[in-house]
Design a protein around this motif. Sequence first.
Motif, PDB file in Angstrom:
ATOM      1  N   SER A 196       0.793  -1.218   0.000  1.00 27.24           N
ATOM      2  CA  SER A 196       0.000   0.000   0.000  1.00 27.24           C
ATOM      3  C   SER A 196       0.832   1.279   0.000  1.00 27.24           C
ATOM      4  O   SER A 196       0.289   2.364  -0.198  1.00 27.24           O
ATOM      5  CB  SER A 196      -0.924   0.019   1.224  1.00 27.24           C
ATOM      6  N   GLU A 197       2.147   1.161   0.186  1.00 27.20           N
ATOM      7  CA  GLU A 197       2.958   2.370   0.229  1.00 27.20           C
ATOM      8  C   GLU A 197       3.292   2.858  -1.178  1.00 27.20           C
ATOM      9  O   GLU A 197       3.594   2.062  -2.076  1.00 27.20           O
ATOM     10  CB  GLU A 197       4.259   2.119   1.005  1.00 27.20           C
ATOM     11  N   ILE A 198       3.241   4.159  -1.348  1.00 27.51           N
ATOM     12  CA  ILE A 198       3.599   4.779  -2.624  1.00 27.51           C
ATOM     13  C   ILE A 198       4.963   5.439  -2.450  1.00 27.51           C
ATOM     14  O   ILE A 198       5.125   6.311  -1.602  1.00 27.51           O
ATOM     15  CB  ILE A 198       2.556   5.825  -3.037  1.00 27.51           C
ATOM     16  N   TYR A 199       5.924   5.001  -3.226  1.00 24.98           N
ATOM     17  CA  TYR A 199       7.268   5.536  -3.141  1.00 24.98           C
ATOM     18  C   TYR A 199       7.627   6.282  -4.413  1.00 24.98           C
ATOM     19  O   TYR A 199       7.194   5.917  -5.503  1.00 24.98           O
ATOM     20  CB  TYR A 199       8.281   4.408  -2.909  1.00 24.98           C
ATOM     21  N   SER A 200       8.437   7.298  -4.256  1.00 28.32           N
ATOM     22  CA  SER A 200       8.911   8.033  -5.422  1.00 28.32           C
ATOM     23  C   SER A 200      10.153   7.388  -6.024  1.00 28.32           C
ATOM     24  O   SER A 200      10.584   7.778  -7.111  1.00 28.32           O
ATOM     25  CB  SER A 200       9.210   9.478  -5.047  1.00 28.32           C
TER      26      SER A 200
END
Length: 123
Positions: free
Chosen positions: A101-105
Amino acid sequence: VQLQASGGGLVQAGGSLRLSCAASGRTFSSYTVSWFRQAPGKEREFVAGIRSNSGYTPYADSVKGRFTISRDNAKNTVTLQMNSLKPEDTALYFCAARIGSEIYSAQALYNYWGQGTLVTVSS
């Protein structure tokens, strides 16, 4: 999961384009998906991301207020609506997916990538 990006093209400054990322696989709804872009001579950069339940959608400052990311899990697609396009938006746009669920750049944290679709904005 396999990803295919489409919808790029040539548009004048101020115009709009709608990019689509089509995914294969029955578990697409559990993936976080993001769009990245890479301009000529520059590093690939994060543009926008969306969680599996669409509950969180961060954007790069450079596109905030102009781009909108959305998804339709029933159709296994993620869309990037791009409005008020500028010449500096010219780039090859990629969609990428990761489990969780984590959004990373950071692009290294994404497991799956589409082939890219070219967006060219003329002044």
